[in-house]
Write a protein that holds these residues in place. Sequence first.
Motif, PDB file in Angstrom:
ATOM      1  N   ILE B 208      41.406  30.235  33.840  1.00 31.56           N
ATOM      2  CA  ILE B 208      42.439  30.734  32.933  1.00 31.56           C
ATOM      3  C   ILE B 208      42.464  32.261  32.980  1.00 31.56           C
ATOM      4  O   ILE B 208      43.524  32.875  33.084  1.00 31.56           O
ATOM      5  N   LEU B 209      41.271  32.859  32.948  1.00 33.90           N
ATOM      6  CA  LEU B 209      41.193  34.324  33.042  1.00 33.90           C
ATOM      7  C   LEU B 209      41.819  34.807  34.343  1.00 33.90           C
ATOM      8  O   LEU B 209      42.596  35.767  34.358  1.00 33.90           O
ATOM      9  N   GLY B 213      45.030  37.188  34.705  1.00 32.80           N
ATOM     10  CA  GLY B 213      44.873  38.455  35.402  1.00 32.80           C
ATOM     11  C   GLY B 213      45.875  38.605  36.531  1.00 32.80           C
ATOM     12  O   GLY B 213      46.496  39.654  36.704  1.00 32.80           O
ATOM     13  N   PHE B 214      46.059  37.534  37.251  1.00 29.50           N
ATOM     14  CA  PHE B 214      47.030  37.517  38.343  1.00 29.50           C
ATOM     15  C   PHE B 214      48.425  37.810  37.782  1.00 29.50           C
ATOM     16  O   PHE B 214      49.183  38.613  38.322  1.00 29.50           O
ATOM     17  N   ILE B 274      48.543  55.636  40.054  1.00 26.23           N
ATOM     18  CA  ILE B 274      48.195  55.091  38.732  1.00 26.23           C
ATOM     19  C   ILE B 274      48.328  53.567  38.745  1.00 26.23           C
ATOM     20  O   ILE B 274      47.444  52.845  38.304  1.00 26.23           O
ATOM     21  N   LEU B 275      49.450  53.097  39.284  1.00 21.45           N
ATOM     22  CA  LEU B 275      49.668  51.641  39.364  1.00 21.45           C
ATOM     23  C   LEU B 275      48.515  50.965  40.090  1.00 21.45           C
ATOM     24  O   LEU B 275      47.949  49.984  39.626  1.00 21.45           O
ATOM     25  N   LEU B 276      48.162  51.535  41.240  1.00 20.39           N
ATOM     26  CA  LEU B 276      47.115  50.940  42.062  1.00 20.39           C
ATOM     27  C   LEU B 276      45.782  50.913  41.324  1.00 20.39           C
ATOM     28  O   LEU B 276      45.107  49.883  41.255  1.00 20.39           O
ATOM     29  N   VAL B 277      45.441  52.062  40.706  1.00 20.13           N
ATOM     30  CA  VAL B 277      44.144  52.159  40.035  1.00 20.13           C
ATOM     31  C   VAL B 277      44.070  51.199  38.843  1.00 20.13           C
ATOM     32  O   VAL B 277      43.070  50.506  38.648  1.00 20.13           O
ATOM     33  N   VAL B 278      45.152  51.129  38.059  1.00 21.95           N
ATOM     34  CA  VAL B 278      45.145  50.219  36.911  1.00 21.95           C
ATOM     35  C   VAL B 278      44.909  48.784  37.374  1.00 21.95           C
ATOM     36  O   VAL B 278      44.068  48.064  36.832  1.00 21.95           O
ATOM     37  N   VAL B 279      45.637  48.392  38.425  1.00 22.06           N
ATOM     38  CA  VAL B 279      45.493  47.013  38.902  1.00 22.06           C
ATOM     39  C   VAL B 279      44.081  46.774  39.444  1.00 22.06           C
ATOM     40  O   VAL B 279      43.469  45.746  39.189  1.00 22.06           O
ATOM     41  N   LEU B 280      43.532  47.778  40.167  1.00 18.85           N
ATOM     42  CA  LEU B 280      42.176  47.620  40.713  1.00 18.85           C
ATOM     43  C   LEU B 280      41.134  47.504  39.599  1.00 18.85           C
ATOM     44  O   LEU B 280      40.289  46.614  39.605  1.00 18.85           O
ATOM     45  N   ILE B 281      41.238  48.401  38.607  1.00 26.62           N
ATOM     46  CA  ILE B 281      40.279  48.358  37.493  1.00 26.62           C
ATOM     47  C   ILE B 281      40.408  47.036  36.752  1.00 26.62           C
ATOM     48  O   ILE B 281      39.427  46.372  36.421  1.00 26.62           O
ATOM     49  N   PHE B 282      41.654  46.639  36.543  1.00 20.21           N
ATOM     50  CA  PHE B 282      41.883  45.391  35.828  1.00 20.21           C
ATOM     51  C   PHE B 282      41.266  44.214  36.579  1.00 20.21           C
ATOM     52  O   PHE B 282      40.589  43.371  36.003  1.00 20.21           O
ATOM     53  N   ALA B 284      38.796  44.300  38.724  1.00 15.92           N
ATOM     54  CA  ALA B 284      37.336  44.379  38.719  1.00 15.92           C
ATOM     55  C   ALA B 284      36.783  43.850  37.394  1.00 15.92           C
ATOM     56  O   ALA B 284      35.833  43.066  37.368  1.00 15.92           O
ATOM     57  N   THR B 285      37.403  44.273  36.293  1.00 18.79           N
ATOM     58  CA  THR B 285      36.965  43.808  34.977  1.00 18.79           C
ATOM     59  C   THR B 285      37.051  42.293  34.894  1.00 18.79           C
ATOM     60  O   THR B 285      36.163  41.608  34.396  1.00 18.79           O
ATOM     61  N   LEU B 286      38.158  41.788  35.419  1.00 22.74           N
ATOM     62  CA  LEU B 286      38.401  40.354  35.372  1.00 22.74           C
ATOM     63  C   LEU B 286      37.354  39.585  36.180  1.00 22.74           C
ATOM     64  O   LEU B 286      36.813  38.583  35.723  1.00 22.74           O
ATOM     65  N   ARG B 287      37.074  40.081  37.393  1.00 19.64           N
ATOM     66  CA  ARG B 287      36.022  39.479  38.233  1.00 19.64           C
ATOM     67  C   ARG B 287      34.763  39.293  37.399  1.00 19.64           C
ATOM     68  O   ARG B 287      34.139  38.251  37.384  1.00 19.64           O
TER      69      ARG B 287
END
Lengths: 271, 296
Positions: B208-209, B213-214, B274-282, B284-287
């Motif tokens: 679900i997470l 996230g996707f 910014i878009l790229l970094v937000v998605v990457l951080i998001f 990673a957190t999700l992982r």
Amino acid sequence: MESNMNQGKEGRNIERPFAEGESIIRVDGLNLHAGKTHILKNINVEIPKNKLTVILGPSGCGKTTLLKCMNRLTDLTPDIKVSGNIYIGEQPVFGSKTDIVALRRKMGLLSQRPFPLPMNIYNNIAYGLKLRGKYTRAELNELVEYYLRQVNLWDEVKDRLRSPAVRLSIGQQQRLCLARGLAVNPDIILADEPTSALDPVSSEAIEKQFAALSKDYTLVMVTHVLRQARRIADYVIFMYLGEVIEMRPAQEFFDDPREEQTKKYLAGAFN
Amino acid sequence: MNISSHRRTRDRVVTVLTYAAMVFVLLLPFALFVGLAVKSDLLFREHSLGDLLFSSVWRPSSGEFGFKPFIVGSVYVTLLAMLISCPICLLSAIHITQYAPTRVAKVVTTAIDILAGIPSVVYGVWGMVGVVPFVGKIAGWCGIQSNGYSILAGGIVLSIMVVPFILNILMEIYRTIPRELTEVSLSLGATRWETIRDVLNRKALPGILAAFGFGFARAFGETMAVLMVVGNVVKIPEGLFDPGYPLPALIANSFGELGSIPEIESALMFAALILLVVVLIFNATLRWLIIKAERY
Ligand SMILES: Nc1ncnc2c1ncn2[C@@H]1O[C@H](COP(=O)(O)OP(=O)(O)O)[C@@H](O)[C@H]1O
Ligand SMILES: [Mg+2]
């Protein structure tokens, strides 16, 4: 008429090789269709209380399906049609008035592979207890310990009750599943080849458990291991191609098989 | 050369090729990041990162680049879309996989696949003629002046767009849970709903997470449809009916200026960064959350 054949209602032959009034499960003219396949064909059989009854038969003959009918897990498969009925005591299993949740609680279930709930060891036992009623923390602790001791698992897990149940070995998981089933205080335990995924040592542990439990519980166990059935069964139901061929006391069944298919099966012809 | 050495050579070649392909794939996001960072460099010469991220003044002609309105706009629209779509997806995935007859489930699955294949510009047009006037009307009822082009319209259109993606993953997650788990819980005397709530959902949690996230990553980067309904006014939105200007819309609307003024080009690269970094951080957190949830 054979000694163990009893004339049932509507002239059906019910397999009941024991005295009337001792049965707890009565399968009455049960037929089950999945789509166009006729899976269970007119099953009439009674299962005695506080005995270990083994269902034997070659793969695909309907053993699992019959077992799942007993606590109506067939509900999970929408395209299945059932006629006839099963009675647990006086309670019909199939019927719109049946309180199936209460009825299922009377029947523990042990499947082929252990399926621990996605929780820690403690909660695997406590889950069923909490469904059964309100308990204080202390009562829960006590009961969890009690049921884990029942299956000789307590000493192995008492220091890691809060760790995920899936971390246990397969054999330990299966004993946990048994304890979980016992914790809701059922009258009946349904088991579908409960040792088939286990190593010989764990397998023997479960087998011993079953033999011991049959004093207080009605056990219905599917197995494909003849020697296992010989060791622990009180009664044997032999199925073949969706039909019950015969039901006999275990000793008689193995020493003096009556039907032709049974003889062939015991001689290993279907393997 | 005998056959066996021939086969060994081929084996080695394949090993090297697959390895190279893997390295290439791993390098892609890194290359993207470096490329964007290098191109944003010009902007950093005159502005601090803090200024860029937290200033609200956007006046490229006079060299003022405050990205806050865009960042806030993006976050609002995305969160709104997730707030609408996640509960809907979760409930319908549960219904389709646990309650619906096989035939109904098949029909719904087909419908979802069709929805997933519709180009985003179609959703945009539909949003302009359907959602925007509707939102305008609601604003009217609430006594708020709005033509409908707003954060709310963007959120609604976006939420509908991500539904097929999130729902598809969720259905797959629930379908892969072994039926025996349901059987066990029912046999312990749980109702169907108790089983779903306490057992299946717990088992499905990592999935679900991942699905949410996707969906978030998709929604955060979605450009066309949002741009068409969100109003595109550079201002920090103060309410649902205010227009906004998300980051992807900024890039899409100004790409014509690429190559004209170097500083603006650099600013657009920074927006993409910014878009790229937000998605990457998001991600990673999700992982990390998924790994924690997978313990059971
Ligand atoms: N839902 C179903 N739909 C169609 N056929 C089924 C279904 N469930 C079981 N069967 C078929 O019914 C027969 C009996 O299955 P099962 O009860 O699992 O046998 P056993 O446990 O004795 O090996 C098999 O031939 C199987 O393929
Ligand atoms: Mg089976």
